[in-house]
Design a protein around this motif. Structure first.
Motif, PDB file in Angstrom:
ATOM      1  N   THR A  18      25.556  32.684  21.156  1.00  0.00           N
ATOM      2  CA  THR A  18      26.105  33.978  20.796  1.00  0.00           C
ATOM      3  C   THR A  18      27.179  34.541  21.707  1.00  0.00           C
ATOM      4  OG1 THR A  18      24.416  35.389  21.752  1.00  0.00           O
ATOM      5  CG2 THR A  18      23.989  34.784  19.425  1.00  0.00           C
ATOM      6  N   PRO A  19      28.203  34.980  21.201  1.00  0.00           N
ATOM      7  CA  PRO A  19      29.298  35.478  22.143  1.00  0.00           C
ATOM      8  C   PRO A  19      28.449  36.863  23.022  1.00  0.00           C
ATOM      9  CG  PRO A  19      30.037  35.414  19.996  1.00  0.00           C
ATOM     10  CD  PRO A  19      28.747  35.080  19.674  1.00  0.00           C
ATOM     11  N   THR A  25      30.680  42.919  14.202  1.00  0.00           N
ATOM     12  CA  THR A  25      31.785  42.824  13.384  1.00  0.00           C
ATOM     13  C   THR A  25      31.342  42.902  12.042  1.00  0.00           C
ATOM     14  OG1 THR A  25      32.344  40.634  13.319  1.00  0.00           O
ATOM     15  CG2 THR A  25      33.249  41.730  15.006  1.00  0.00           C
ATOM     16  N   ALA A  26      32.150  42.821  10.906  1.00  0.00           N
ATOM     17  CA  ALA A  26      31.743  43.075   9.549  1.00  0.00           C
ATOM     18  C   ALA A  26      31.290  41.692   8.982  1.00  0.00           C
ATOM     19  CB  ALA A  26      32.963  43.501   8.690  1.00  0.00           C
ATOM     20  N   LEU A  27      31.715  40.387   9.774  1.00  0.00           N
ATOM     21  CA  LEU A  27      31.187  39.116   9.453  1.00  0.00           C
ATOM     22  C   LEU A  27      30.541  38.665  10.729  1.00  0.00           C
ATOM     23  CD1 LEU A  27      34.268  37.745   7.632  1.00  0.00           C
ATOM     24  CD2 LEU A  27      32.158  38.433   6.600  1.00  0.00           C
ATOM     25  N   PRO A  28      29.179  38.176  10.396  1.00  0.00           N
ATOM     26  CA  PRO A  28      28.590  37.446  11.759  1.00  0.00           C
ATOM     27  C   PRO A  28      29.117  36.332  12.118  1.00  0.00           C
ATOM     28  CG  PRO A  28      27.293  37.171   9.685  1.00  0.00           C
ATOM     29  CD  PRO A  28      28.638  38.009   9.464  1.00  0.00           C
ATOM     30  N   VAL A  29      29.198  35.971  13.395  1.00  0.00           N
ATOM     31  CA  VAL A  29      29.794  34.692  13.895  1.00  0.00           C
ATOM     32  C   VAL A  29      28.625  33.874  14.425  1.00  0.00           C
ATOM     33  CG1 VAL A  29      30.886  33.762  16.126  1.00  0.00           C
ATOM     34  CG2 VAL A  29      31.650  35.966  15.028  1.00  0.00           C
ATOM     35  N   GLY A  30      28.609  32.542  14.128  1.00  0.00           N
ATOM     36  CA  GLY A  30      27.544  31.623  13.998  1.00  0.00           C
ATOM     37  C   GLY A  30      28.112  30.322  14.674  1.00  0.00           C
ATOM     38  N   VAL A  31      27.330  29.562  15.377  1.00  0.00           N
ATOM     39  CA  VAL A  31      27.856  28.158  16.067  1.00  0.00           C
ATOM     40  C   VAL A  31      26.556  27.404  15.704  1.00  0.00           C
ATOM     41  CG1 VAL A  31      28.142  27.046  18.184  1.00  0.00           C
ATOM     42  CG2 VAL A  31      28.576  29.372  17.930  1.00  0.00           C
ATOM     43  N   ASP A  43      36.427   5.249   8.929  1.00  0.00           N
ATOM     44  CA  ASP A  43      35.241   4.825   8.913  1.00  0.00           C
ATOM     45  C   ASP A  43      34.444   5.097  10.170  1.00  0.00           C
ATOM     46  OD1 ASP A  43      33.141   3.053   7.210  1.00  0.00           O
ATOM     47  OD2 ASP A  43      33.283   1.889   9.065  1.00  0.00           O
ATOM     48  N   GLY A  44      33.550   5.645  10.105  1.00  0.00           N
ATOM     49  CA  GLY A  44      32.629   6.088  11.382  1.00  0.00           C
ATOM     50  C   GLY A  44      31.778   7.331  11.421  1.00  0.00           C
ATOM     51  N   ARG A  45      31.561   7.942  12.521  1.00  0.00           N
ATOM     52  CA  ARG A  45      30.884   9.251  12.517  1.00  0.00           C
ATOM     53  C   ARG A  45      31.533  10.044  13.581  1.00  0.00           C
ATOM     54  NH1 ARG A  45      25.890   8.148  16.452  1.00  0.00           N
ATOM     55  NH2 ARG A  45      27.163   7.076  18.135  1.00  0.00           N
ATOM     56  N   ALA A  46      31.135  11.205  13.336  1.00  0.00           N
ATOM     57  CA  ALA A  46      31.452  12.364  14.361  1.00  0.00           C
ATOM     58  C   ALA A  46      30.605  13.202  14.667  1.00  0.00           C
ATOM     59  CB  ALA A  46      32.536  13.085  13.678  1.00  0.00           C
ATOM     60  N   ALA A  47      30.554  13.873  15.724  1.00  0.00           N
ATOM     61  CA  ALA A  47      29.857  14.984  16.186  1.00  0.00           C
ATOM     62  C   ALA A  47      30.700  16.078  16.436  1.00  0.00           C
ATOM     63  CB  ALA A  47      29.101  14.691  17.859  1.00  0.00           C
ATOM     64  N   THR A  48      30.187  17.289  15.554  1.00  0.00           N
ATOM     65  CA  THR A  48      30.873  18.267  15.492  1.00  0.00           C
ATOM     66  C   THR A  48      30.475  19.562  16.082  1.00  0.00           C
ATOM     67  OG1 THR A  48      31.748  17.433  13.482  1.00  0.00           O
ATOM     68  CG2 THR A  48      32.476  19.743  13.667  1.00  0.00           C
ATOM     69  N   LEU A  49      31.109  20.423  16.803  1.00  0.00           N
ATOM     70  CA  LEU A  49      30.945  21.761  17.211  1.00  0.00           C
ATOM     71  C   LEU A  49      31.673  22.707  16.474  1.00  0.00           C
ATOM     72  CD1 LEU A  49      29.673  23.884  19.216  1.00  0.00           C
ATOM     73  CD2 LEU A  49      31.571  23.757  20.527  1.00  0.00           C
ATOM     74  N   PHE A  50      30.899  23.364  15.437  1.00  0.00           N
ATOM     75  CA  PHE A  50      31.284  24.288  14.597  1.00  0.00           C
ATOM     76  C   PHE A  50      30.867  25.907  14.595  1.00  0.00           C
ATOM     77  CE2 PHE A  50      30.654  26.215  10.404  1.00  0.00           C
ATOM     78  CZ  PHE A  50      31.716  25.844   9.404  1.00  0.00           C
ATOM     79  N   THR A  51      32.118  26.634  14.714  1.00  0.00           N
ATOM     80  CA  THR A  51      31.969  27.863  14.684  1.00  0.00           C
ATOM     81  C   THR A  51      32.860  28.783  13.565  1.00  0.00           C
ATOM     82  OG1 THR A  51      34.059  28.261  15.964  1.00  0.00           O
ATOM     83  CG2 THR A  51      32.250  27.789  17.204  1.00  0.00           C
ATOM     84  N   ALA A  52      31.932  29.643  13.260  1.00  0.00           N
ATOM     85  CA  ALA A  52      32.688  30.227  11.990  1.00  0.00           C
ATOM     86  C   ALA A  52      32.093  32.175  12.149  1.00  0.00           C
ATOM     87  CB  ALA A  52      31.925  30.029  10.645  1.00  0.00           C
TER      88      ALA A  52
END
Length: 135
Positions: A18-19, A25-31, A43-52
């Motif tokens: 968490t930050p 704020t009006a929208l929660p932030v998640g990771v 063709d392959g795969r990815a590891a993704t760090l996602f924030t929203a």
């Protein structure tokens, strides 16, 4: 050059990050961490760090994702990073950004630069494309 493919999300794991300082704020932030698998000219795969910052009730929000890709693009193998983001009011996709991270390529993808995009079809198929150059 352009290479395209489809992808699926194999895992989506929210984290406890968490930050700080905590600001409400009006929208929660998640990771979250994601694993994606790609098929086609990409063709392959990815590891993704996602924030929203996202409202699950309305579907409104914005995300930023940093991906570490391993596989092939247009028949060339290696690894690289790419970043993308977009906003939505619930059913649209606006403010899109997509960039291959300069100097991140390895193997036959060393020197890759460019951009690309993502789209989700009405049937739920996830599509990706890279508009790229190799030096």
């Amino acid at each position: 050059m352009r290479a395209s493919g489809t992808f699926s999300v194999k895992s989506f794991t929210p984290t406890d990050v968490t930050p700080e300082p905590a600001i409400t704020t009006a929208l929660p932030v998640g990771v979250a961490w994601l694993e994606k698998h790609f098929e086609g000219e990409v063709d392959g795969r990815a590891a993704t760090l996602f924030t929203a910052a996202f409202d699950q009730a309305t579907g409104a929000g914005t995300y930023v994702a940093m991906e570490s890709f391993e596989g092939s693009v247009g028949g060339r193998t290696g690894t690289f990073n790419f970043v993308h983001s977009a906003s939505t009011a619930g059913g649209d996709r606006t403010g899109e950004f997509f960039l291959i991270v300069a100097s991140s390529g390895t193997g036959e993808l060393a020197g890759i630069t460019g951009g690309g995009g993502l789209r989700v079809d009405e049937d739920g198929t996830h599509r990706i494309w890279f508009d790229y150059e190799l030096s």
